[in-house]
Design a protein around this motif. Sequence first.
Motif, PDB file in Angstrom:
ATOM      1  N   ARG A  10       0.828  -1.211   0.000  1.00  0.00           N
ATOM      2  CA  ARG A  10       0.000   0.000   0.000  1.00  0.00           C
ATOM      3  C   ARG A  10       0.860   1.258   0.000  1.00  0.00           C
ATOM      4  O   ARG A  10       0.556   2.246  -0.695  1.00  0.00           O
ATOM      5  CB  ARG A  10      -0.915  -0.001   1.231  1.00  0.00           C
ATOM      6  N   ASP A  11       1.951   1.243   0.772  1.00  0.00           N
ATOM      7  CA  ASP A  11       2.870   2.379   0.790  1.00  0.00           C
ATOM      8  C   ASP A  11       3.468   2.620  -0.589  1.00  0.00           C
ATOM      9  O   ASP A  11       3.560   3.763  -1.050  1.00  0.00           O
ATOM     10  CB  ASP A  11       4.001   2.157   1.790  1.00  0.00           C
ATOM     11  N   LEU A  12       3.891   1.536  -1.236  1.00  0.00           N
ATOM     12  CA  LEU A  12       4.504   1.656  -2.560  1.00  0.00           C
ATOM     13  C   LEU A  12       3.496   2.175  -3.582  1.00  0.00           C
ATOM     14  O   LEU A  12       3.827   3.014  -4.429  1.00  0.00           O
ATOM     15  CB  LEU A  12       5.070   0.307  -3.001  1.00  0.00           C
ATOM     16  N   ARG A  17       1.436   6.666  -6.932  1.00  0.00           N
ATOM     17  CA  ARG A  17       0.344   7.585  -7.279  1.00  0.00           C
ATOM     18  C   ARG A  17       0.774   9.030  -7.016  1.00  0.00           C
ATOM     19  O   ARG A  17       0.528   9.932  -7.839  1.00  0.00           O
ATOM     20  CB  ARG A  17      -0.909   7.245  -6.457  1.00  0.00           C
ATOM     21  N   SER A  18       1.427   9.261  -5.885  1.00  0.00           N
ATOM     22  CA  SER A  18       1.876  10.604  -5.560  1.00  0.00           C
ATOM     23  C   SER A  18       2.910  11.095  -6.571  1.00  0.00           C
ATOM     24  O   SER A  18       2.848  12.252  -7.025  1.00  0.00           O
ATOM     25  CB  SER A  18       2.475  10.624  -4.149  1.00  0.00           C
ATOM     26  N   GLU A  52      -5.584   3.613 -12.594  1.00  0.00           N
ATOM     27  CA  GLU A  52      -6.292   3.872 -11.335  1.00  0.00           C
ATOM     28  C   GLU A  52      -6.702   5.334 -11.219  1.00  0.00           C
ATOM     29  O   GLU A  52      -7.833   5.654 -10.830  1.00  0.00           O
ATOM     30  CB  GLU A  52      -5.384   3.530 -10.149  1.00  0.00           C
ATOM     31  N   LEU A  53      -5.773   6.230 -11.546  1.00  0.00           N
ATOM     32  CA  LEU A  53      -6.049   7.656 -11.417  1.00  0.00           C
ATOM     33  C   LEU A  53      -7.142   8.098 -12.386  1.00  0.00           C
ATOM     34  O   LEU A  53      -7.976   8.948 -12.052  1.00  0.00           O
ATOM     35  CB  LEU A  53      -4.771   8.469 -11.645  1.00  0.00           C
ATOM     36  N   PHE A 395      -3.052  16.623  -0.691  1.00  0.00           N
ATOM     37  CA  PHE A 395      -3.672  15.878  -1.795  1.00  0.00           C
ATOM     38  C   PHE A 395      -2.610  15.199  -2.655  1.00  0.00           C
ATOM     39  O   PHE A 395      -2.714  14.003  -2.976  1.00  0.00           O
ATOM     40  CB  PHE A 395      -4.510  16.846  -2.627  1.00  0.00           C
ATOM     41  N   LEU A 396      -1.570  15.933  -3.020  1.00  0.00           N
ATOM     42  CA  LEU A 396      -0.531  15.368  -3.881  1.00  0.00           C
ATOM     43  C   LEU A 396       0.297  14.318  -3.147  1.00  0.00           C
ATOM     44  O   LEU A 396       0.624  13.268  -3.705  1.00  0.00           O
ATOM     45  CB  LEU A 396       0.372  16.481  -4.411  1.00  0.00           C
ATOM     46  N   GLU A 397       0.640  14.589  -1.898  1.00  0.00           N
ATOM     47  CA  GLU A 397       1.472  13.648  -1.148  1.00  0.00           C
ATOM     48  C   GLU A 397       0.737  12.357  -0.835  1.00  0.00           C
ATOM     49  O   GLU A 397       1.356  11.294  -0.706  1.00  0.00           O
ATOM     50  CB  GLU A 397       1.970  14.304   0.143  1.00  0.00           C
ATOM     51  N   SER A 398      -0.582  12.425  -0.721  1.00  0.00           N
ATOM     52  CA  SER A 398      -1.369  11.231  -0.409  1.00  0.00           C
ATOM     53  C   SER A 398      -1.700  10.409  -1.652  1.00  0.00           C
ATOM     54  O   SER A 398      -2.315   9.344  -1.539  1.00  0.00           O
ATOM     55  CB  SER A 398      -2.673  11.615   0.289  1.00  0.00           C
TER      56      SER A 398
END
Length: 418
Positions: A10-12, A17-18, A52-53, A395-398
């Motif tokens: 999940r972290d990766l 995504r970020s 996904e995005l 928003f961007l970091e998440s």
Amino acid sequence: MTAQGKKTVRDLRRGSRSTLLRRLYFDGPLSRQELGTLTGLSAGSVSNVTGELLADGLIEECGSVESDGGRPRIMLRVAPGRAHLVGVDVGETQVRVALFDLARTELAASDRPLSDCGHDADHVVELILAGLAEVLERTGTDPASVLGVGIGVPGIVEQGDPASDGLGIVVHGQTVGWDAVPLGRLLRAGTDLPLFVDNGAKTLGQAEMWFGAGRGVRHAVIALFGSGVGACVVADGARFRGATSSAGEWGHTKVHVGGRRCRCGARGCLEAYVGAEALLERWEAAPSGVGEKAGIAALLAAAEAGEPAAAELLAEAAEYLGAAIADLVNLFNPERIVIGGWAGLLLGPRLLPAIRTAATAYALRFPREQTSIVLGTLGPEAVTVGAATLPLTEFLESGGEPPRRSADLPRALPTGRS
């Protein structure tokens, strides 16, 4: 349980995504091939994450370009209407609340003058909440689409526990009479939107570094020159905060031992000589009954017309600023110093040559030769834009995760700070 320091799947995924969101936000539109080259992610990872995005509606296709010998490449960008941002500037004379889309297009703004109550905290909170309600109503914006409310304030901000949902945000604003004001708790009583608060000079700094005159450098100082004076120090791409987030109180460095009394209570501060309020206090011919912006415009006009007292006052202010900027050069060795704020942009075209000359005279020669001194490019409302970048950063970091909302909170306006 995951071992400390070991990243989960999940972290990766969130990191990928970020990475792609940030690249598309600051450099888009881009093709998938360009994203792979710029980020170092594999073609498969880029394809999966952009899929996904796209499915989440965070990015969108925006045309195509021809490629060498193959199919046209589809261009991607962050979807500007997917979410909204609110930026708030708690200024010296008014509270400005603005609503933006993700492309930083201002959709609506509410300018609410401070009344005779001045910076009374409850009064300021009431103006912020009223302005927030106004811009949402005027645009018909669903509050669920708002990523958060970013607020730039005059003072030092303690963020508190990040898990407190903003309740722990406390502001120390000595020049406006704020002594440990629990701004987060006061605001939370009137809205469940995510809250982000920072010093106004720091929000200006982030805006100019991301979108304005500071873009492209890693070491900079962005100076806010308005009623008062402040600065945002950027070291290796990150805003320098110090031990208690008070780094950058440049306006309260001393330029004259035992000199004029400053709003902070001390003597000889830079702000007491070059802040807009101080300039008008020192100009004997200052018009009465007008606001600071009109007063500074009149001072500039008088100097341009050759009025000796006005011209001398501005020349002295330029030398004080140049000497103070030389201190920044000697202390922080920045690549660029950006002068912003409404007064800085109004007076800058006249004062900048003299400021540069004075900085050269007072700074060490080698670091001064490496530093450019320029005016900001985002206009007088850059603090508001910078405040809106606070929820944008999250928003961007998440990786575009939806923000948390506070539930079951009282909606009545607060009546006191106890």
